[in-house]
Write a protein that holds these residues in place. Structure first.
Motif, PDB file in Angstrom:
ATOM      1  N   ASN A 124     -54.202  15.497 -29.184  1.00 24.40           N
ATOM      2  CA  ASN A 124     -55.568  15.736 -28.734  1.00 24.40           C
ATOM      3  C   ASN A 124     -55.725  17.025 -27.936  1.00 24.40           C
ATOM      4  OD1 ASN A 124     -56.636  13.493 -30.002  1.00 24.40           O
ATOM      5  ND2 ASN A 124     -56.100  12.162 -28.295  1.00 24.40           N
ATOM      6  N   ASP A 125     -54.674  17.450 -27.233  1.00 25.08           N
ATOM      7  CA  ASP A 125     -54.780  18.718 -26.517  1.00 25.08           C
ATOM      8  C   ASP A 125     -54.925  19.874 -27.498  1.00 25.08           C
ATOM      9  OD1 ASP A 125     -52.180  18.190 -27.396  1.00 25.08           O
ATOM     10  OD2 ASP A 125     -51.273  19.458 -25.859  1.00 25.08           O
ATOM     11  N   GLN A 126     -54.223  19.795 -28.623  1.00 27.49           N
ATOM     12  CA  GLN A 126     -54.343  20.828 -29.651  1.00 27.49           C
ATOM     13  C   GLN A 126     -55.677  20.693 -30.399  1.00 27.49           C
ATOM     14  OE1 GLN A 126     -52.173  23.364 -30.162  1.00 27.49           O
ATOM     15  NE2 GLN A 126     -51.039  22.593 -28.401  1.00 27.49           N
ATOM     16  N   ALA A 127     -56.135  19.480 -30.602  1.00 26.14           N
ATOM     17  CA  ALA A 127     -57.421  19.269 -31.280  1.00 26.14           C
ATOM     18  C   ALA A 127     -58.561  19.851 -30.457  1.00 26.14           C
ATOM     19  CB  ALA A 127     -57.641  17.781 -31.532  1.00 26.14           C
ATOM     20  N   ALA A 128     -58.437  19.821 -29.142  1.00 24.26           N
ATOM     21  CA  ALA A 128     -59.466  20.400 -28.283  1.00 24.26           C
ATOM     22  C   ALA A 128     -59.582  21.908 -28.500  1.00 24.26           C
ATOM     23  CB  ALA A 128     -59.162  20.104 -26.817  1.00 24.26           C
ATOM     24  N   ILE A 129     -58.471  22.554 -28.806  1.00 26.64           N
ATOM     25  CA  ILE A 129     -58.492  23.987 -29.104  1.00 26.64           C
ATOM     26  C   ILE A 129     -59.296  24.228 -30.378  1.00 26.64           C
ATOM     27  CG2 ILE A 129     -57.063  25.961 -29.756  1.00 26.64           C
ATOM     28  CD1 ILE A 129     -54.856  24.728 -27.950  1.00 26.64           C
TER      29      ILE A 129
END
Length: 163
Positions: free
Chosen positions: A81-86
């Protein structure tokens, strides 16, 4: 029985290779891309009609934002999810770029004074393109009905213009 057990272990080692303790995370799971949107700029093709350039410009925007959305969706499905936020931020940047660029495309299309039937199909295309773009997101799958409607409107515009 002991020979069978040793044979199984030997076969398992031969098949799997000799990997050391612990395994490395596969490269395909490591997201190393600093995802900065690099908008595609559409080059107006002078040999083509205004309707063709209009649909191509909208298509370029749909492709760019669709790519950000589908890439982010795959990353989110993997639980990163941290990468999806990008990707979500990049998709928002794509939407901002698409809003400005589509306004320019509409103005160029209007200024070309297309025939009434082509103009009506252009309006329909824009409406369906807008609806498709509004369904794009990082945390939800692509809306195929909206995409199919957009592509049908695109085909209708090109087919009508051809005749």
């Amino acid at each position: 029985m002991l020979k069978l057990w040793i044979g199984c272990i030997t076969t398992a080692v031969a098949i799997s290779g000799c990997s050391g303790p612990g395994t490395k995370t596969p490269d395909y799971l490591t997201v190393t891309r600093p995802n900065d949107l690099k908008p595609l700029t559409y080059k107006y093709e002078s040999g083509k009609s205004a309707a063709w350039n209009f649909q191509a410009r909208l298509g370029t925007l749909a492709f760019s934002c669709g790519l950000e959305a589908s890439s982010g969706y795959r990353i989110a499905r993997m639980g990163m999810n941290d990468q999806a936020a990008i990707y979500a931020k990049s998709l928002q940047d794509c939407f901002k770029h698409a809003a400005v660029d589509s306004d320019q495309a509409v103005e160029a299309f209007k200024q070309s004074n297309p025939p009434k039937n082509i103009f009506g199909l252009g309006k329909d295309l824009y409406a369906k393109w807008s609806a498709y773009m509004s369904t794009l997101g990082v945390y939800s799958p692509q809306n195929l009905d909206a995409k199919n409607s957009y592509e049908a409107a695109q085909s209708a515009l090109l087919a009508e213009e051809k005749f």
